[in-house]
Design an enzyme around this catalytic site. Structure first.
Site, PDB file in Angstrom:
ATOM      1  N   LYS A 154     -10.013  -9.467   5.180  1.00  0.00           N
ATOM      2  CA  LYS A 154      -9.785  -8.535   6.295  1.00  0.00           C
ATOM      3  C   LYS A 154     -10.219  -9.143   7.621  1.00  0.00           C
ATOM      4  CE  LYS A 154     -10.608  -4.696   3.144  1.00  0.00           C
ATOM      5  NZ  LYS A 154     -11.552  -3.691   2.658  1.00  0.00           N
TER       6      LYS A 154
ATOM      7  N   CYS B 229       0.818  -1.228   0.000  1.00  0.00           N
ATOM      8  CA  CYS B 229       0.000   0.000   0.000  1.00  0.00           C
ATOM      9  C   CYS B 229       0.851   1.277   0.000  1.00  0.00           C
ATOM     10  CB  CYS B 229      -0.921  -0.001   1.216  1.00  0.00           C
ATOM     11  SG  CYS B 229      -1.968   1.467   1.279  1.00  0.00           S
TER      12      CYS B 229
HETATM   13  N1  LIG Z   1      -7.742   7.680   1.237  1.00  0.00           N
HETATM   14  C1  LIG Z   1      -7.085   6.551   1.870  1.00  0.00           C
HETATM   15  C2  LIG Z   1      -6.751   5.520   0.826  1.00  0.00           C
HETATM   16  C3  LIG Z   1      -6.192   4.252   1.440  1.00  0.00           C
HETATM   17  C4  LIG Z   1      -6.374   3.054   0.509  1.00  0.00           C
HETATM   18  O1  LIG Z   1      -6.930   3.160  -0.596  1.00  0.00           O
HETATM   19  N2  LIG Z   1      -5.878   1.897   0.966  1.00  0.00           N
HETATM   20  C5  LIG Z   1      -6.038   0.683   0.183  1.00  0.00           C
HETATM   21  C6  LIG Z   1      -4.760  -0.110   0.071  1.00  0.00           C
HETATM   22  S1  LIG Z   1      -3.470   0.831  -0.655  1.00  0.00           S
HETATM   23  C7  LIG Z   1      -7.029  -0.242   0.892  1.00  0.00           C
HETATM   24  O2  LIG Z   1      -6.970  -0.402   2.074  1.00  0.00           O
HETATM   25  N3  LIG Z   1      -7.902  -0.866   0.114  1.00  0.00           N
HETATM   26  C8  LIG Z   1      -8.772  -1.872   0.630  1.00  0.00           C
HETATM   27  C9  LIG Z   1     -10.192  -1.646   0.251  1.00  0.00           C
HETATM   28  O3  LIG Z   1     -10.499  -0.548  -0.279  1.00  0.00           O
HETATM   29  O4  LIG Z   1     -10.997  -2.530   0.472  1.00  0.00           O
HETATM   30  C10 LIG Z   1      -5.832   7.029   2.604  1.00  0.00           C
HETATM   31  O5  LIG Z   1      -5.251   8.030   2.154  1.00  0.00           O
HETATM   32  O6  LIG Z   1      -5.448   6.431   3.628  1.00  0.00           O
END
Ligand SMILES: N[C@@H](CCC(=O)N[C@@H](CS)C(=O)NCC(=O)O)C(=O)O
Length: 219
Positions: free
Chosen positions: A40, A13
């Site tokens: 998760k 990530c």
């Molecule tokens: N806006 C969030 C974006 C975080 C994000 O998109 N994380 C992704 C992995 S890089 C995630 O956890 N995706 C899992 C999902 O959406 O189910 C931040 O800046 O923390």
């Protein structure tokens, strides 16, 4: 006693990497735990209202959203990565948002199912990097001292280290300031150490599993 910090992470990530880079720049000790975002665990969903990494656990409280985590660290820890001037700081926050939009386009690129969709995303990305090329100064960093904008773009350019081995898609071509910035970021210890040793292998197998247009270059 300063609180105990735990960065709830995912191996690939880029938003997690932002927090890890800021913590390293500030020499703040922290623990790291990894979650499988494809499966998760309940404890993670309890902590993370959006079900996303990163989450920063501060003792028994949890902060989600990477930009918010970065601001919290700015407010509570030494070695500022934001400029002191409010207007310049606002500009940096805006470019951090731009960095998040670039990450969204990168996800669109590696997920594109066919050549036209891939080419459209590559063009969108090339235009965003052209915008950066015209904004960058003499370097080596985005704007003066190493800042949160640099923290955000280190993980952005890391994708291209793997993309460049897959093919030449012309996204960063002909942009010397962007190229110099990318090189400086890649050499920064906090950025180098924000990922594990197996990051590139993990990213490659993730990209192959997408079954996207990009994956077709990888077989
Ligand atoms: N806006 C969030 C974006 C975080 C994000 O998109 N994380 C992704 C992995 S890089 C995630 O956890 N995706 C899992 C999902 O959406 O189910 C931040 O800046 O923390």
């Amino acid at each position: 006693m300063p609180p105990t910090l735990t960065l709830v992470s995912h191996h690939l990530c880029p938003y997690v990497q932002r927090a890890a880079i800021s913590l390293a720049e500030k020499s703040v000790p922290f623990d790291r735990v990894y979650v499988d975002l494809a499966d998760k665990p309940a404890w993670f969903l309890d902590l993370s209202p959006l079900g996303k990494t990163p989450v920063l656990k501060v003792d028994d409280r949890a902060i989600f959203e990477s930009a918010v985590i970065l601001e919290y660290l700015e407010e509570t820890r030494p070695h500022p990565l934001h400029p002191a001037d409010p207007l310049q700081r606002a500009e940096h926050r805006a470019w951090i948002e731009f960095g998040s939009a670039v990450l969204g386009d990168i996800a669109g690129l590696y997920s594109a199912k066919n050549e036209p969709a891939f080419a459209a995303k590559a063009e969108t990305l090339a235009a965003k990097f052209a915008r950066l090329e015209s904004h960058l100064g003499d370097g080596p960093w985005f704007d003066g001292d190493f800042s949160l904008v640099d923290t955000v773009f280190g993980p952005v350019f890391r994708y291209f280290d793997v993309f460049d081995r897959i093919g030449e898609f012309g996204i960063l071509a002909g942009k010397p300031k962007v190229a110099a910035w990318r090189k400086a970021l890649a050499a920064r210890p906090s950025i180098r150490h924000a990922i594990g040793a197996d990051y590139e292998a993990r990213l490659e197998s993730f990209l192959i599993q997408r079954n996207s247009h990009l994956s077709t270059f990888m077989h």
